[in-house]
Design an enzyme around this catalytic site. Structure first.
Site, PDB file in Angstrom:
ATOM      1  N   TYR A 170     -41.008 -15.815  19.397  1.00 53.39           N
ATOM      2  CA  TYR A 170     -41.872 -16.127  18.250  1.00 53.39           C
ATOM      3  C   TYR A 170     -42.928 -15.040  18.079  1.00 53.39           C
ATOM      4  CZ  TYR A 170     -45.338 -19.107  15.687  1.00 53.39           C
ATOM      5  OH  TYR A 170     -46.247 -19.635  14.799  1.00 53.39           O
ATOM      6  N   HIS A 174     -49.756 -14.702  13.225  1.00 51.99           N
ATOM      7  CA  HIS A 174     -50.934 -14.216  13.974  1.00 51.99           C
ATOM      8  C   HIS A 174     -51.222 -15.122  15.160  1.00 51.99           C
ATOM      9  CE1 HIS A 174     -52.814 -12.057  10.213  1.00 51.99           C
ATOM     10  NE2 HIS A 174     -51.713 -11.477  10.658  1.00 51.99           N
TER      11      HIS A 174
END
Ligand code: ADP
Ligand code: SF4
Length: 688
Positions: A170, A174
């Site tokens: 993943y 952010h």
């Protein structure tokens, strides 16, 4: 052409590395506030997606180690072998329904806060936390990186043991270390993990290779990657480094799950991003660069759009988080040609707000979401009626419409009466405001459903009095009469209301929503509600070209919208329209031409010149009819229920839920309802 033929391309099986998905519907990872604290509820919710036809059903992010501890939020957790049984509940439940189970392994770096574990925080570089909490993450040294890679390997191994078919690396939102390493805004290292793109991508590459070594024979490896940060030249852009990353790693994963960052952009609301399929222009290059299947999202609810995305070679899989929450049976409805029955996501992000609050997921459109296990609610199935035969619902807002629809599905003869000329209540009003038109899907879906049924009669222009209700002779009555906005200023900051001199031009949100535009001079919008409507009204009025002054006791515009990932956009939008913002002030008094506002800290007052005031403070429950009917000395009614905003003013989601609950509980034994309030997952006293 039948629905099945027209959309058959969506139901072709697709191979993902060593596994095969039975169709192209892919529920991408999404948070739900269930997670490791409520594993049975999570398993039942994911299983419902599989039952509804999603060929791949993913977990939410699964923390791989105590250094990635997202407490108090309840995500999935795979810290060690003790977490496997709870995860196996999910894989068993999903696979039993014929779907593939995917797990999104996550190390959240400095996005985690480690409040529970109190473990050190890790990041590519020296970084402060993204919240106001005074902690910093340390720049990982080579030992830290080696350790992290070991944890990720171990988590991949455990994922296979727990029965997952697809294991994620993943790098998105952010929110994770691989993403933080990829982006110069978080990574200023000068070693082989920083600097050039090849160096910044190194960690993601290593994780992909190591995950394959661990589980690649049995499980597919997916990479979730945000191709664009929507920061223009200040960030990663799809046509620049975003594309270069896909080129560098093209054939390493078995599947590319691509989107945009950050989460507020990926899960954009319809208020700020009204287009379904809004991510297409960012992600459409990916399939040109890799031979591996690609899944993408963007609030994909239209079957025609889905078909065109596949046929144009943009996507192999139709990814969805929110559309699968609003309608877990979306794939089956398309397959069976029941397109009109799809409950389309309205893009309001109330689902997201539950995660942000750390409570089980809820959805405006789908009141059964998160209730599959604890209440045993199924979105498509409801118990048949008992001995009662008829029901009257008064009021056609979200509560009345949902209640009437579910009662009709249970088989009662339903009469729905609405005072106004059009059905829809507050949804009809609110969806007329700038940015909220998609919210009308809440009433459109229900009105359409009611119109299809032979056992429903709907009357508009029919304000009912108590004697009207008695005359109708229907013994079971549900009152969804709503809660208009107050005109006296009573609210969080003014329990006794606001001093309003006679002659002052005072308006309520209902006035504005019914099309009234206050006369000359600046319009002062006073938002003591602090949720969403004050900000929406200010924006809406500003679009008429009028001068707007926005006053609120809060320190920001619409603080509630932080939970729906919108607050920054809301405030930016008002500032860009020239709205004057007066924060941290209550409205002390108003008189013709003037408003006196008071600082919430110093109690100092100052006057603001304005032509009119719109008070967004509190709502007043409409209970006259209920009170009258309750007061009848010899009531002919068997059942009288006050529901929706008339019972408890709240969100549209709360009104829908209340209407749904009332319909489900009708003819149930009151003792049973009380005893079985809902099932709970109580912490075991076993030490592990
Ligand atoms: P909720 O959110 O609880 O569904 P709404 O405010 O959206 O509530 O809807 C309430 C609806 O009830 C409004 O459309 C209103 O016109 C209608 N209503 C209120 N009182 C009566 C009444 N006595 N007879 C018929 N309709 C009514
Ligand atoms: Fe869509 Fe709103 Fe439901 Fe979330 S809560 S799935 S945004 S309708």
């Amino acid at each position: 052409m039948s629905g099945a033929d027209q959309y058959s391309v969506l139901f072709a099986p697709v191979k993902i590395g060593p596994v095969t998905a039975r169709n192209r519907f892919y529920q991408v990872p999404h948070c739900n506030g269930l997670g490791h604290l409520r594993p049975q509820a999570e398993a039942a919710m994911r299983a419902m997606k599989a039952e509804g036809g999603w060929a791949v059903v993913s977990t939410q992010e699964a923390e791989i180690h105590p250094t990635s501890d997202l407490s108090p939020y309840s995500e999935n957790r795979i810290w060690d072998d003790r977490d496997i049984p709870a995860l196996r509940l999910i894989t068993n439940a999903v696979k039993e329904k014929g779907s593939l189970a995917a797990i999104q392994l996550a190390h959240n770096g400095h996005h985690a806060q480690n409040h529970l574990s109190r473990a050190p925080l890790l990041a590519p570089s020296e970084l402060a936390l993204q919240t106001a909490y005074p902690k910093q993450a340390r720049a990982m040294d080579k030992t830290d990186i080696r350790e992290f890679r070991k944890w990720h390997r171990a988590a991949a191994r455990r994922s296979r043991e727990a029965g997952f078919n697809i294991v994620y690396v993943y790098a998105g939102h952010h929110m994770t270390l691989p993403h933080h390493f990829l982006l110069p805004q978080f990574n200023d290292r000068t070693d082989e993990y920083g600097g050039s793109l090849e160096n910044r991508v190194r960690l993601t590459r290593e994780l992909l290779e190591e995950t394959r070594e661990e589980v690649g024979d049995d499980c597919a490896i997916a990479l979730r990657f945000a191709v664009d940060e929507l920061l223009g030249t200040d960030g990663m852009q799809a046509q620049e480094e975003g594309r270069a990353v896909v080129e560098l790693l093209a054939e390493l994963p078995d599947l590319w799950d691509v989107n945009v960052a950050d989460w507020s952009n990926d899960s954009a609301t319809t208020r700020f991003e009204p287009r379904d399929g809004f991510q297409t222009s960012y992600i459409e290059f990916v399939k040109q660069v890799t031979s591996k299947p690609v899944v993408g999202v963007g609030r994909l609810t239209s079957p025609d759009l889905m078909v065109s995305l596949v046929k144009k070679g943009i996507l192999d899989f139709i990814g969805a988080a929110r559309p699968s929450i609003a309608d877990p049976f979306l794939p089956n409805k398309i397959k069976e040609g029941r397109i009109e029955e799809i409950r389309e996501c309205i893009g309001c992000n109330i689902c997201v707000s539950s995660d942000a609050l750390g409570v089980p997921i809820r959805c405006t459109q789908n009141p059964t979401m998160g209730e599959e296990w604890r209440r045993g609610w199924h979105p498509e199935i409801i118990e048949n009626r008992g001995k009662e035969e008829t029901a009257l619902v008064v009021g056609s807002g979200p509560a009345g419409l949902e209640c009437a629809m579910q009662l009709a599905r249970r088989g009662y003869e339903v009469t729905l009466a609405e005072a106004k000329q059009e059905l829809g209540g507050r949804v009809l009003q609110e969806s007329g405001l700038a940015g909220l038109s998609a919210w009308k899907r809440v009433t459109d879906h229900r009105i359409y459903d009611l119109q299809q049924r032979g056992n429903v009669q709907m009357f508009t222009d029919s304000r009912l009095s108590a004697s009207d209700v008695v005359e109708l002779g229907i013994p079971n009555v549900f009152l969804a009469t709503g809660a208009p906005w107050r005109r006296d200023g009573r609210g969080k900051s003014a329990f006794h209301g606001i001093s309003i001199s006679s002659g002052t031009q005072v308006f309520t949100p209902d006035d504005i929503m019914s099309g009234v535009l206050p006369g000359g001079g600046p319009i002062l919008v006073y938002d003591d509600d602090q949720a969403y409507l004050g900000g929406v009204l200010a924006d809406h009025l500003a679009q008429t070209g009028r001068e707007i002054i926005f006053v609120t006791p809060a320190s920001m515009v619409s603080p509630f919208t932080e939970l729906t990932l919108e607050q920054t956009k809301v405030q930016r939008s008002l500032l860009e329209k020239g709205v004057r913002l007066v924060m941290s002030h209550t409205l002390a008094s108003v008189a013709p031409g003037t408003a006196n506002v008071q600082c919430v800290y110093t109690a100092r007052e100052h006057a603001i010149e304005c032509g009119s005031v719109v008070l967004v403070t509190q709502r007043m429950r409409e209970t006259d009819l209920y009170d009258e009917l309750r007061g009848l000395s010899e009531s002919p009614l068997t059942k009288l229920d006050l529901i929706g905003d008339a019972a408890n003013p709240g969100l549209i989601a709360d009104a829908v839920y209340s209407g749904h609950m009332a319909a489900r509980n009708f003819e149930r034994d009151a003792g049973d309802i009380d005893r079985e309030f809902f099932r709970r997952e109580i912490v075991s006293l076993e030490t592990v």
